[in-house]
Design a protein around this motif. Structure first.
Motif, PDB file in Angstrom:
ATOM      1  N   LEU A 116       0.850  -1.185   0.000  1.00  0.00           N
ATOM      2  CA  LEU A 116       0.000   0.000   0.000  1.00  0.00           C
ATOM      3  C   LEU A 116       0.888   1.238   0.000  1.00  0.00           C
ATOM      4  N   MET A 117       0.533   2.211  -0.834  1.00  0.00           N
ATOM      5  CA  MET A 117       1.162   3.526  -0.807  1.00  0.00           C
ATOM      6  C   MET A 117       0.051   4.534  -0.536  1.00  0.00           C
ATOM      7  N   LEU A 118      -0.005   5.051   0.680  1.00  0.00           N
ATOM      8  CA  LEU A 118      -1.052   5.983   1.085  1.00  0.00           C
ATOM      9  C   LEU A 118      -0.430   7.351   1.337  1.00  0.00           C
ATOM     10  N   TYR A 119      -1.133   8.407   0.940  1.00  0.00           N
ATOM     11  CA  TYR A 119      -0.574   9.730   1.213  1.00  0.00           C
ATOM     12  C   TYR A 119      -1.611  10.677   1.801  1.00  0.00           C
ATOM     13  N   PHE A 120      -1.113  11.487   2.758  1.00  0.00           N
ATOM     14  CA  PHE A 120      -1.911  12.463   3.485  1.00  0.00           C
ATOM     15  C   PHE A 120      -1.072  13.736   3.644  1.00  0.00           C
ATOM     16  N   HIS A 121      -1.607  14.712   4.383  1.00  0.00           N
ATOM     17  CA  HIS A 121      -0.899  15.967   4.640  1.00  0.00           C
ATOM     18  C   HIS A 121      -0.969  16.285   6.139  1.00  0.00           C
ATOM     19  N   PRO A 122       0.120  16.695   6.742  1.00  0.00           N
ATOM     20  CA  PRO A 122       0.050  17.074   8.161  1.00  0.00           C
ATOM     21  C   PRO A 122      -0.967  18.168   8.452  1.00  0.00           C
ATOM     22  N   TRP A 123      -1.160  19.135   7.522  1.00  0.00           N
ATOM     23  CA  TRP A 123      -2.102  20.220   7.805  1.00  0.00           C
ATOM     24  C   TRP A 123      -3.537  19.727   7.970  1.00  0.00           C
ATOM     25  N   GLU A 124      -3.855  18.546   7.416  1.00  0.00           N
ATOM     26  CA  GLU A 124      -5.204  18.006   7.580  1.00  0.00           C
ATOM     27  C   GLU A 124      -5.548  17.767   9.041  1.00  0.00           C
ATOM     28  N   PHE A 125      -4.528  17.521   9.860  1.00  0.00           N
ATOM     29  CA  PHE A 125      -4.729  17.157  11.259  1.00  0.00           C
ATOM     30  C   PHE A 125      -4.733  18.384  12.175  1.00  0.00           C
ATOM     31  N   ALA A 126      -4.734  19.569  11.567  1.00  0.00           N
ATOM     32  CA  ALA A 126      -4.861  20.811  12.321  1.00  0.00           C
ATOM     33  C   ALA A 126      -6.332  21.189  12.436  1.00  0.00           C
TER      34      ALA A 126
END
Length: 268
Positions: free
Chosen positions: A203-213
């Protein structure tokens, strides 16, 4: 028995997405939002004791060197070009400039690259400049964004450059990217990830740290903004637990490439 490998990746960048919706955000606020989400995210990664890859812009790294050094002590630092904002026109030379910044600050050799917004670019420059892998391909169809159903959804190698596509389901090419984690019920998203991992062993999953703000003050579409903060962190936490229950091994992108070379073929 073949291992099931999960690459959790995070695009560590300036919080510039409001610009796509006609809003101006100061550079100071862009950094603060990303940092707010970053520390919430790090608490989860530390709790689960897993290593991930941070695709980091050179500009963000220059503004936050202490954080980059902290991340580099445990995680992989890869390149996300020099700037993320479309206000800064992309030039191929930016790839080298950003890598130099990241390597100087992190002390790591930067081997991977992901283009901001997964936009098209000339991958030959990555080969020429000695990158090991690219992860700028989302082999799915999204109106107005991607029409890449003809692209290989599996990891592949061309002229020495490994391509690590963002994961899509084996059927229908449903994307398992950040918007799917946000908008699907946690159980359904986890099931799709587990199903894909079982079939493909990676699995290659991608997210962004700013989403968790906390994003409540920003005028963004609901499907981009909600959930945010602790609620989204809880969804990610549950996903990691579900994958661990299936004996998944969490690896950096570079470690996955080691596995690739040892096996002489992609894991499919």
């Amino acid at each position: 028995m073949e291992r099931s490998l999960v690459m959790l990746t995070f695009d560590l960048e300036e919080f510039d997405i409001p610009e796509e919706y006609g809003q101006k955000v100061s550079e100071k606020a862009q950094m603060e939002v990303t940092l707010d989400g970053m520390y919430r995210l790090l608490a989860i990664l530390d709790m689960h004791d897993i290593r991930v890859t941070f695709f980091t812009t050179g500009h963000f790294a220059k503004q936050n060197p202490e954080l980059i050094r902290r991340l580099a002590s445990r995680h992989e630092i890869a390149s996300h070009a020099l700037y993320h904002s479309p206000a800064h026109a992309f030039e191929e030379k930016d790839i080298l400039h950003a890598r130099g910044i990241l390597e100087e600050i992190s002390g790591q050799i930067v081997k991977g690259f992901r283009m901001p917004r997964l936009a098209p670019f000339n991958r030959d420059v990555l080969r020429k400049w000695g990158f090991r892998y690219d992860s700028s391909l989302n082999p799915t169809w999204l109106p107005g964004r991607y029409n890449l159903l003809k692209e290989n959804p599996l990891p592949s190698v061309t002229d020495g450059l490994i391509e690590l596509p963002c994961s899509v389901t084996p059927w229908l090419r449903f994307p398992l990217f950040w918007l799917s984690l946000k908008n699907l019920p946690a159980g359904i998203y986890a099931w799709l990830c587990v199903f894909t991992l079982k079939k493909r062993k990676n699995l290659m999953l991608y997210f962004h740290p700013w989403e968790f703000a906390n994003l409540r003050e920003y005028q963004l579409p609901g499907y981009v903004k909600n959930p945010d903060g602790d609620r989204l962190a809880s969804k990610l936490n549950k996903l990691i637990y579900e994958l661990k229950k299936r004996n998944a091994t969490f690896v950096t992108c570079d470690t996955y490439c080691d596995h690739w070379e040892q096996n002489k073929k992609p894991v499919v």
